[in-house]
Design a protein around this motif. Structure first.
Motif, short mmCIF file in Angstrom:
data_model
loop_
_atom_site.label_atom_id
_atom_site.label_comp_id
_atom_site.label_asym_id
_atom_site.label_seq_id
_atom_site.Cartn_x
_atom_site.Cartn_y
_atom_site.Cartn_z
N GLU B 33 0.84 -1.20 0.00
CA GLU B 33 0.00 0.00 0.00
C GLU B 33 0.88 1.24 0.00
OE1 GLU B 33 -2.81 -2.60 2.64
OE2 GLU B 33 -1.94 -0.82 3.57
N PRO B 34 0.33 2.32 -0.54
CA PRO B 34 1.12 3.56 -0.52
C PRO B 34 1.36 4.01 0.92
CG PRO B 34 -0.99 3.91 -1.61
CD PRO B 34 -0.97 2.50 -1.20
N TRP B 35 2.49 4.70 1.09
CA TRP B 35 2.84 5.22 2.40
C TRP B 35 1.94 6.42 2.72
CZ3 TRP B 35 6.97 4.23 5.88
CH2 TRP B 35 7.76 3.14 5.53
N ASP B 36 1.47 6.46 3.98
CA ASP B 36 0.81 7.70 4.38
C ASP B 36 1.64 8.36 5.50
OD1 ASP B 36 -1.88 6.10 6.29
OD2 ASP B 36 0.26 6.27 6.66
N MET B 37 1.21 9.54 5.88
CA MET B 37 2.00 10.32 6.83
C MET B 37 2.14 9.60 8.16
SD MET B 37 3.31 13.03 5.63
CE MET B 37 3.76 13.89 7.11
N LYS B 38 1.10 8.88 8.52
CA LYS B 38 1.15 8.20 9.81
C LYS B 38 2.30 7.20 9.81
CE LYS B 38 -2.94 7.18 11.70
NZ LYS B 38 -4.09 6.47 12.30
N GLN B 39 2.40 6.47 8.70
CA GLN B 39 3.47 5.47 8.61
C GLN B 39 4.83 6.15 8.52
OE1 GLN B 39 2.06 3.49 5.13
NE2 GLN B 39 1.07 1.86 6.30
N LEU B 40 4.85 7.28 7.84
CA LEU B 40 6.12 7.99 7.74
C LEU B 40 6.63 8.40 9.10
CD1 LEU B 40 8.28 9.39 5.94
CD2 LEU B 40 6.88 11.43 6.01
N LEU B 41 5.71 8.87 9.95
CA LEU B 41 6.13 9.28 11.29
C LEU B 41 6.68 8.10 12.07
CD1 LEU B 41 3.39 11.82 12.40
CD2 LEU B 41 5.75 12.26 11.79
N VAL B 42 6.03 6.99 11.93
CA VAL B 42 6.51 5.79 12.63
C VAL B 42 7.91 5.44 12.13
CG1 VAL B 42 6.11 3.35 12.98
CG2 VAL B 42 4.20 4.92 13.07
N TRP B 43 8.07 5.56 10.81
CA TRP B 43 9.36 5.23 10.22
C TRP B 43 10.44 6.19 10.70
CZ3 TRP B 43 13.10 7.39 7.19
CH2 TRP B 43 14.01 6.49 6.58
N ILE B 44 10.09 7.48 10.75
CA ILE B 44 11.07 8.47 11.20
C ILE B 44 11.47 8.18 12.64
CG2 ILE B 44 11.37 10.91 11.82
CD1 ILE B 44 9.71 11.67 9.45
N ARG B 45 10.48 7.88 13.42
CA ARG B 45 10.76 7.63 14.83
C ARG B 45 11.69 6.44 15.00
NH1 ARG B 45 6.85 7.32 19.92
NH2 ARG B 45 8.36 6.49 21.38
N GLY B 46 11.45 5.44 14.13
CA GLY B 46 12.27 4.24 14.28
C GLY B 46 13.64 4.34 13.64
N ASN B 47 13.77 5.16 12.58
CA ASN B 47 15.02 5.13 11.82
C ASN B 47 15.86 6.39 11.86
OD1 ASN B 47 14.79 2.45 10.41
ND2 ASN B 47 12.85 3.37 9.87
N LEU B 48 15.22 7.53 12.09
CA LEU B 48 16.00 8.76 12.01
C LEU B 48 16.19 9.45 13.35
CD1 LEU B 48 14.81 10.71 8.85
CD2 LEU B 48 16.94 9.52 9.20
N LEU B 49 15.16 9.35 14.17
CA LEU B 49 15.16 10.08 15.44
C LEU B 49 16.25 9.53 16.34
CD1 LEU B 49 13.46 12.29 16.66
CD2 LEU B 49 11.91 10.59 17.52
N LYS B 50 17.11 10.43 16.81
CA LYS B 50 18.25 9.97 17.59
C LYS B 50 17.99 9.98 19.09
CE LYS B 50 21.25 9.35 14.24
NZ LYS B 50 20.44 8.50 13.39
N GLU B 51 17.13 10.86 19.52
CA GLU B 51 16.94 10.98 20.97
C GLU B 51 15.60 11.63 21.26
OE1 GLU B 51 19.38 14.15 22.63
OE2 GLU B 51 19.91 14.72 20.59
N ARG B 52 15.12 11.45 22.48
CA ARG B 52 13.94 12.14 23.01
C ARG B 52 12.76 12.10 22.04
NH1 ARG B 52 15.48 15.91 26.81
NH2 ARG B 52 13.31 15.83 27.46
N PRO B 53 12.25 10.92 21.77
CA PRO B 53 11.13 10.84 20.82
C PRO B 53 9.92 11.65 21.26
CG PRO B 53 11.50 8.73 21.93
CD PRO B 53 12.65 9.59 22.28
N GLU B 54 9.75 11.82 22.56
CA GLU B 54 8.56 12.54 23.03
C GLU B 54 8.59 14.01 22.65
OE1 GLU B 54 10.96 11.59 24.91
OE2 GLU B 54 11.45 13.07 26.45
#
Lengths: 512, 100
Positions: B33-54
């Motif tokens: 399925e095409p990516w939506d923003m919700k999935q993108l955020l999850v992906w960013i959180r898992g792959n790009l975010l280095k610290e303090r996800p909150e």
């Protein structure tokens, strides 16, 4: 139903949005690029027009800036002040006959010393800011926070307001300015004007930060125990520096880049900090408390979203500089907590910020008019807001002072400590304390030349500044201009107490 | 479905959570399925975010105070989390908060 993360506005309003692009509500032709306020969609050009117009309307509506006046722009590098800088540039460059000129200057305060930035980061930030300022062509002043340690006492002395300039004289001033300009042009005096401009373009650099000052600043901020107090102190010191620079260079107005969102947050956090009495000046358009220098806030009608979008869409350069509150948790300080509260509420109720803003517009201070030649004791030493001490016997701040004395066991010394709020008809006879005071230990101000007791400073402050100072482990870390001005006022108050009985009754002052 | 390349930009202090890097070009892994923003955020959180996800995400969405622009337009006009990403989209996250 009432969950924090639930998106109310999402599914309800925009069922058809992903497929149909919304049209701008103003021109109705172009595709909208952003939504501001509750549901107003604007296209790029209409938004730009709206943004620029709002700035000029804000200045035009509140006719406080006169043509030819020198105005200092306080730029922190952040989005709102950078946006303000751009608006000023744009506004001054237009040749519309109605566009008036004022002579801007820029001040930037390097706060790296308080925020634990290393020298390299500070250098980098400074050079980036300088590059931005040079492009504007305005004279700029770069001041480091450490310079508070070389400020003169005169910063804190109250200055009576300049002569009132009512609205009718504004029009007259404008006409006169335009006429003068015409005359100048005809007489070919453009050359002198250009020369003056060129001189004005010389930037004023801050001197190198001396290591003693740097250390003193670090000591000051590490003696403040809570982040709330640190942020409050930083704000106070910043204001003093700006004020001093403005006075030194002949600026009669200072423009601050506080956005609507920031001011709404400040309004609520000031109430929590105990600054309720000065809400009107802290968040209003103009802040006349310093007398000769008036602080104006032309960005107060713009929300953070509008500013961020404008900067992004039209390439306004701004820097993000880590501050005291960066990467701290929501509950680290009162200011942070309020910010998080307001922003979160705003996400679900988009009219939150504007409601708070509209409320702030209706606030006025209800202090009794000051007698001419405002007595120094009537203004807080640090924030220079009016402290209504006269009728304060039953106020919370007086009560907290009394209880502090009681808890320290200084029962007999009450009358002496806070002469400004001492009720003349009270049961405490100041002179009996004075006489007994010869043998008293600390707290005695009978002996001249003795170092002032800690309570000394607090009695000269308003309630919230008192709370900030209370948070300090060591009051002697305060910059010398504060401590010496405090001593001066304290001695003056003491002297006044001593001779009070011999003064002729002044009806305005003595009636409690 | 081909995987697509998306440009991510972080400004206003948000970059502090990503090691100070403001611009990222990422290729999202392909899925049916095409990516939506919700999935993108999850992906960013898992792959790009280095610290303090909150400080970046809150629940399913971004933390209040962080503006999202998709191709230089407000994401509120695109459906916010439901927006379906397309190849070569550019998503900008601007933090308007004091504390980054």
């Amino acid at each position: 139903m009432c969950q924090v993360e639930e998106e109310y506005s999402g599914p309800l309003e925009k069922t058809s949005l992903p497929t149909v692009s919304k049209k701008c509500m103003k021109c109705k032709e172009s595709t909208a690029v952003l939504i501001i306020r509750v549901g107003d969609a604007f296209c790029r050009d209409c938004f730009r027009e709206y943004f620029v117009h709002k700035f000029r309307a804000m200045l035009g509506k509140n006719r406080v800036i006169f043509p030819g006046e020198k105005v200092l722009l306080a730029v922190s590098g952040g989005p709102a002040s950078s946006s303000m800088l751009t608006q000023v540039q744009e506004g001054l460059s237009r040749d519309a006959p109605k566009k008036l000129r004022f002579a801007p200057g820029i001040i930037y305060i390097d706060e790296g010393g308080a925020c634990d930035q290393n020298a390299e980061e500070r250098e980098k930030t400074l050079s980036q800011m300088e590059a931005i300022f040079r492009k504007t062509g305005f004279p700029y002043h770069i001041v480091s926070l450490e310079q508070v340690f070389s400020l003169p006492n005169s910063v804190l002395e109250p200055v009576s307001c300049g002569p009132e300039r009512p609205g009718s004289s504004y029009k007259a001033a404008v006409d006169q300015y335009l006429q003068q300009k015409e005359v100048n042009q005809r007489q070919g005096q453009l050359a002198t004007e250009e020369a003056q401009d060129a001189v004005a373009h010389l930037s004023v650099q801050a001197s190198q930060v001396s290591p003693e000052h740097k250390q003193a600043l670090e000591k000051l901020f590490s003696s403040l125990k809570t982040l709330t107090a640190r942020q409050d102190m930083l704000q106070t010191l910043r204001q003093h520096l700006i004020l001093h620079t403005a006075r030194l260079n002949g600026y009669s107005k200072v423009m601050m880049g506080d956005s609507c969102t920031r001011l709404a947050i400040r309004l609520l956090s000031n109430i929590s900090l105990g600054r309720g009495a000065s809400l009107a000046v802290d968040t209003g358009f103009s802040d006349p408390r310093y007398g000769d220098v008036v602080i104006v806030r032309p960005m107060r009608d713009y929300s953070s979203k509008e500013i961020a979008f404008y900067n992004r869409l039209f390439g306004v350069r701004s820097l993000f500089i880590s501050g005291l509150g960066t990467k701290t948790s929501d509950k680290a300080s009162i200011q942070q907590l309020t910010e998080s509260f307001v922003i979160k509420l705003q996400a679900d109720f988009p009219s939150t910020v504007s409601t708070i803003y509209r409320t702030s517009e209706k606030l006025h201070t209800a202090c009794p008019p000051q007698t001419s030649g405002a007595v120094a004791a009537d203004k807080c030493l640090l924030c220079l807001c009016a402290v209504c001490n006269k009728a304060d016997a039953a106020s919370a701040s007086h009560a907290s002072l009394i209880s502090e004395r009681l808890s320290r066991g200084e029962l007999g010394m009450e009358a002496k400590i806070d002469p400004a709020s001492c009720c003349p008809s009270g049961t405490l006879d100041p002179f009996s304390c004075q006489r007994e005071g010869q043998g008293c230990g600390e707290g005695g101000s009978c002996t001249a030349g003795r170092a002032p007791a800690p309570a000394d400073l607090k009695s000269l402050l308003c309630y919230s500044c008192r709370l900030t100072v209370k948070d300090m482990a060591a009051e002697d870390t305060l910059p010398p201009y504060i401590t010496s001005e405090a001593e001066k006022r304290w001695n003056r108050a003491q002297l006044k107490e001593e001779v009070r009985e011999f003064l002729l009754e002044d009806e305005d002052e003595e009636v409690g | 479905m081909a995987s697509y390349a998306v440009g991510l930009v972080f400004r206003g202090g948000a970059e502090l959570l990503f090691d100070g890097v403001k611009d990222h070009h990422v290729t999202l892994p392909s899925q049916s399925e095409p990516w939506d923003m919700k999935q993108l955020l999850v992906w960013i959180r898992g792959n790009l975010l280095k610290e303090r996800p909150e400080l970046f995400v809150q629940g399913d969405s971004v933390r209040p105070g962080i503006l999202v622009l998709i191709n230089d337009a407000d994401w509120e006009l695109m459906g916010e989390l439901e927006y379906q990403l397309q190849d070569q989209d550019n998503v900008v996250f601007i933090s308007t908060l004091h504390g980054g």
